[in-house]
Design an enzyme around this catalytic site. Structure first.
Site, PDB file in Angstrom:
ATOM      1  CG  ASN A 123      -1.976  -1.000   1.214  1.00  0.00           C
ATOM      2  OD1 ASN A 123      -2.174  -1.630   0.168  1.00  0.00           O
ATOM      3  ND2 ASN A 123      -2.667  -1.185   2.316  1.00  0.00           N
ATOM      4  CE  LYS A 175      14.780 -12.780 -28.102  1.00  0.00           C
ATOM      5  NZ  LYS A 175      13.804 -12.105 -27.234  1.00  0.00           N
ATOM      6  CE  LYS A 177      10.122 -10.613 -26.693  1.00  0.00           C
ATOM      7  NZ  LYS A 177      10.195 -10.065 -25.332  1.00  0.00           N
ATOM      8  CE  LYS A 201      14.931 -16.508 -20.722  1.00  0.00           C
ATOM      9  NZ  LYS A 201      14.082 -15.728 -21.634  1.00  0.00           N
ATOM     10  CG  ASN A 202      10.430 -22.033 -23.468  1.00  0.00           C
ATOM     11  OD1 ASN A 202       9.842 -22.729 -22.671  1.00  0.00           O
ATOM     12  ND2 ASN A 202      10.740 -22.455 -24.671  1.00  0.00           N
ATOM     13  CG  ASP A 203      11.732 -14.349 -25.465  1.00  0.00           C
ATOM     14  OD1 ASP A 203      12.029 -13.841 -26.551  1.00  0.00           O
ATOM     15  OD2 ASP A 203      12.038 -13.844 -24.358  1.00  0.00           O
ATOM     16  CD  GLU A 204      10.107 -11.877 -22.375  1.00  0.00           C
ATOM     17  OE1 GLU A 204      11.132 -12.545 -22.579  1.00  0.00           O
ATOM     18  OE2 GLU A 204       9.813 -10.864 -23.019  1.00  0.00           O
ATOM     19  CG  HIS A 296      12.201 -13.344 -17.855  1.00  0.00           C
ATOM     20  ND1 HIS A 296      11.513 -12.153 -17.947  1.00  0.00           N
ATOM     21  CD2 HIS A 296      13.060 -13.358 -18.900  1.00  0.00           C
ATOM     22  CE1 HIS A 296      11.934 -11.495 -19.020  1.00  0.00           C
ATOM     23  NE2 HIS A 296      12.877 -12.185 -19.616  1.00  0.00           N
ATOM     24  NE  ARG A 297      15.794  -7.723 -15.001  1.00  0.00           N
ATOM     25  CZ  ARG A 297      16.721  -6.807 -14.785  1.00  0.00           C
ATOM     26  NH1 ARG A 297      17.000  -6.409 -13.545  1.00  0.00           N
ATOM     27  NH2 ARG A 297      17.400  -6.283 -15.790  1.00  0.00           N
ATOM     28  CG  HIS A 330      16.794 -12.336 -16.685  1.00  0.00           C
ATOM     29  ND1 HIS A 330      16.966 -12.189 -18.034  1.00  0.00           N
ATOM     30  CD2 HIS A 330      16.429 -13.622 -16.492  1.00  0.00           C
ATOM     31  CE1 HIS A 330      16.715 -13.337 -18.641  1.00  0.00           C
ATOM     32  NE2 HIS A 330      16.390 -14.230 -17.725  1.00  0.00           N
ATOM     33  CE  LYS A 338      16.026  -6.241 -25.632  1.00  0.00           C
ATOM     34  NZ  LYS A 338      15.421  -7.178 -26.571  1.00  0.00           N
ATOM     35  CB  SER A 407      19.165 -11.659 -20.957  1.00  0.00           C
ATOM     36  OG  SER A 407      18.146 -11.494 -21.824  1.00  0.00           O
TER      37      SER A 407
HETATM   38  C1  CAP Z   1      16.382 -10.499 -24.635  1.00  0.00           C
HETATM   39  C2  CAP Z   1      15.043 -10.862 -24.048  1.00  0.00           C
HETATM   40  C3  CAP Z   1      15.017 -10.731 -22.518  1.00  0.00           C
HETATM   41  C4  CAP Z   1      15.206  -9.342 -22.000  1.00  0.00           C
HETATM   42  C5  CAP Z   1      15.045  -9.357 -20.497  1.00  0.00           C
HETATM   43  C6  CAP Z   1      13.925 -10.031 -24.640  1.00  0.00           C
HETATM   44  O1  CAP Z   1      16.354 -10.674 -26.016  1.00  0.00           O
HETATM   45  O2  CAP Z   1      14.737 -12.204 -24.321  1.00  0.00           O
HETATM   46  O3  CAP Z   1      13.746 -11.193 -22.090  1.00  0.00           O
HETATM   47  O4  CAP Z   1      16.483  -8.936 -22.286  1.00  0.00           O
HETATM   48  O5  CAP Z   1      15.689  -8.227 -19.984  1.00  0.00           O
HETATM   49  O6  CAP Z   1      12.841 -10.620 -24.752  1.00  0.00           O
HETATM   50  O7  CAP Z   1      14.173  -8.863 -24.925  1.00  0.00           O
HETATM   51  P1  CAP Z   1      17.624 -10.150 -26.847  1.00  0.00           P
HETATM   52  P2  CAP Z   1      16.454  -8.350 -18.604  1.00  0.00           P
HETATM   53  O8  CAP Z   1      18.828 -10.931 -26.385  1.00  0.00           O
HETATM   54  O9  CAP Z   1      17.279 -10.422 -28.281  1.00  0.00           O
HETATM   55  O10 CAP Z   1      17.755  -8.702 -26.548  1.00  0.00           O
HETATM   56  O11 CAP Z   1      17.401  -9.492 -18.769  1.00  0.00           O
HETATM   57  O12 CAP Z   1      17.113  -7.026 -18.469  1.00  0.00           O
HETATM   58  O13 CAP Z   1      15.404  -8.607 -17.582  1.00  0.00           O
HETATM   59 MG    MG Z   2      12.845 -12.281 -23.523  1.00  0.00          MG
HETATM   60 MG    MG Z   3      -4.989  -2.694   4.415  1.00  0.00          MG
END
Ligand code: CAP
Ligand code: MG
Ligand code: MG
Length: 491
Positions: A123, A175, A177, A201-204, A296-297, A330, A338, A407
């Site tokens: 809160n 990729k 993605k 890794k799988n992408d997020e 993954h964040r 991460h 980037k 990453s």
């Molecule tokens: C990177 C990535 C990661 C982000 C996460 C994407 O791809 O897979 O999820 O970098 O950022 O989807 O952008 P690229 P962080 O390697 O093609 O850039 O690690 O800062 O949380």
């Molecule tokens: Mg990603």
């Molecule tokens: Mg409360």
């Protein structure tokens, strides 16, 4: 221990203290003896008051709302409930910093991280009493640490599985993605692994999309991995995104992977820790202690970007990931890739989750008890033996490391630059475009990554090394030259 900014507290004008109402007075103790006595979790926030309050008033309101209180003193409070009040114990008016001590008995027993965050960045982030409120650093007493899982399967276990010790673990994200079919996805994994890469890794956002059914993706990845392991003679790893709408679906994905024949160590469980939630992270850690839990964040930027006045730092997020038992999280590319981020933010976070003792933005955190003297150590061992039921995982010796996963916009030409910023090689890097945008495709991209790592280990400049390593040369020509003019950009 005297609070180190004693002078800061002394500079607090008496008028500020006099301005507090009885409700606020219950949440401040600028003379708090030894805040590190083990009773308190300590937090430092950057705070700008709102609603016409001064910084001390606003800080007390934050301490109230983030522990036992609300915006008025209530008649129902008791002497014991007051014991659980969080306390403002230090203030730096010039820098708008406030230190708050939280009695950690406030928190859900048996190590629940989401409960802590609900207090300290719940809160309070929405209160009118603050214009800016960002949790910058957190400190856990060792007595509290023992209640939390911490990582189980770590980067060290992964290194042993891969037999890779003298370099970062070299990985990729598949990729595009999204949009590949299950078999196309597995093909790209195969190309990366046979190009020499360790970890895919799988992408997020990868889940059970109709064009890439989860069960088929798992089966095809297994085929691709078996083929690549056979051809290269090297172990390979795939981190599967098990984030899902509900517990049963998440677990069914985990079980599908484990029943597909992957040997232990060859798969990790990726969880979108913020959008899927801390309960998902801790569930995976507790249910699968023998698996690398990959945090993954995605969407962390809403809290952590340095220009955001409201939220928490990358350091705080990463420390809680270690507490919750993520094997890796991460931590960002420190401005080399980037994503937004800086060495101060990203490298501090990485060092704090890797090390046994590490300096944060304000606190030095020891992830276990450090006996001052030899007989303290012997006492700890006896305690451990005597109370093995509590300390049977010898957690007093320290919470295991959580691995920085790097990453986001990296490519083979930036590997050394990042290692130099990181001042070490103990991390996993996952380069997406950095491999799959290579002019000769994924396998060449992976090979270029391996070659840039070889150059680093041999202390040879990549431009020199590229003279005899064509894939690296092609990567340099592509990534170092200005980004090719996109058709739309053609003036
Ligand atoms: C990177 C990535 C990661 C982000 C996460 C994407 O791809 O897979 O999820 O970098 O950022 O989807 O952008 P690229 P962080 O390697 O093609 O850039 O690690 O800062 O949380
Ligand atoms: Mg990603
Ligand atoms: Mg409360």
């Amino acid at each position: 221990m005297k609070s180190k900014n004693k002078s800061v507290n002394n500079k607090i004008p008496k008028s500020l203290i006099k301005s507090l109402n009885p409700h606020q007075e219950a949440y401040v103790n600028l003379g708090l003896k030894n805040p590190k006595n083990g009773e308190y979790m300590l937090a430092v926030y950057h705070l700008k008051p709102g609603k016409g309050l001064n910084i001390l008033q606003a800080s007390c309101e934050v301490a109230a709302e983030s522990s036992t209180g609300t915006n008025f003193k209530v008649n129902t409070e008791t002497p014991f409930s007051r014991e659980m009040n969080a306390l403002v114990y230090q203030l730096d008016i010039k820098k708008n910093l406030v230190w708050i001590a939280f009695p950690w008995r406030l928190f859900d027993r048996k190590g629940n991280v989401q409960n802590i965050l609900t207090y300290i960045v719940g809160n309070v982030l929405g209160m009118k009493e603050v214009k800016a409120l960002k949790l910058l650093d957190i400190w856990f007493p060792s007595t509290m640490l023992e209640q939390y899982d911490g990582p189980s399967y770590t980067l060290d276990d992964m290194r042993k599985y891969l037999n890779v010790y003298d370099r970062p673990i070299l990985g990729t994200i598949i990729k595009p993605k999204m949009g590949l079919t299950s078999s196309e996805y597995a093909e790209v994994c195969y190309d990366f692994w046979t190009g020499g890469g360790d970890f895919v890794k799988n992408d997020e956002p990868q889940a059970n999309q109709d064009f890439c059914p989860y069960d088929k993706m798992v089966v095809y990845v297994k085929k691709a991995m078996d083929k690549a392991v056979k051809e290269t003679g090297k172990k390979k790893i795939h981190s599967f995104n098990v984030s899902a709408a509900d517990y049963d679906t998440m677990i069914s994905r985990c079980e599908m992977i484990r029943n597909a024949g992957f040997e232990s160590g060859s798969y990790a469980f990726l969880i979108d820790g913020i959008t899927a939630g801390w309960m998902a992270v801790q569930t995976l850690r507790r249910k699968y202690p023998g698996v690398f839990i990959h945090y993954h964040r995605a969407s962390h930027g809403a809290y952590t970007r340095e220009e955001n006045p409201i939220g928490f730092s990358v350091l705080v997020l990463s420390k809680f990931a270690r507490l919750a038992g993520a094997s890796g999280i991460h931590t960002g590319t420190a401005g080399v890739g980037k994503m937004a981020g800086s060495p101060k933010e990203d490298v501090t976070a990485a060092h704090n989750i890797l090390g046994f003792v590490a300096k944060g933005h304000f606190f030095e955190q020891a992830w276990g008890r450090i006996p001052e003297k030899d007989d303290d150590a012997i006492k700890l061992v006896h305690e451990d033996l005597a109370h093995h039921v509590i300390l049977d995982d010898d957690s007093w010796r320290g919470m295991k490391k959580c691995c920085p996963i790097i990453s986001g916009g990296l490519n083979p030409t930036l590997l050394k630059k990042f290692i130099d910023v990181m001042q070490g090689i103990d991390f996993i890097t996952t380069m997406g475009a950095g491999c799959h945008a290579h002019p000769k495709g994924t396998r060449a991209g992976a090979t270029a990554l391996i070659q840039s790592c070889e150059a680093y280990i041999k202390k040879i400049d990549i431009h020199e090394y590229a003279k005899t390593h064509v894939e690296l040369k092609e990567a340099i020509d592509f990534f170092e030259k200005k980004k090719l003019k996109q058709p739309s950009e053609k003036s």
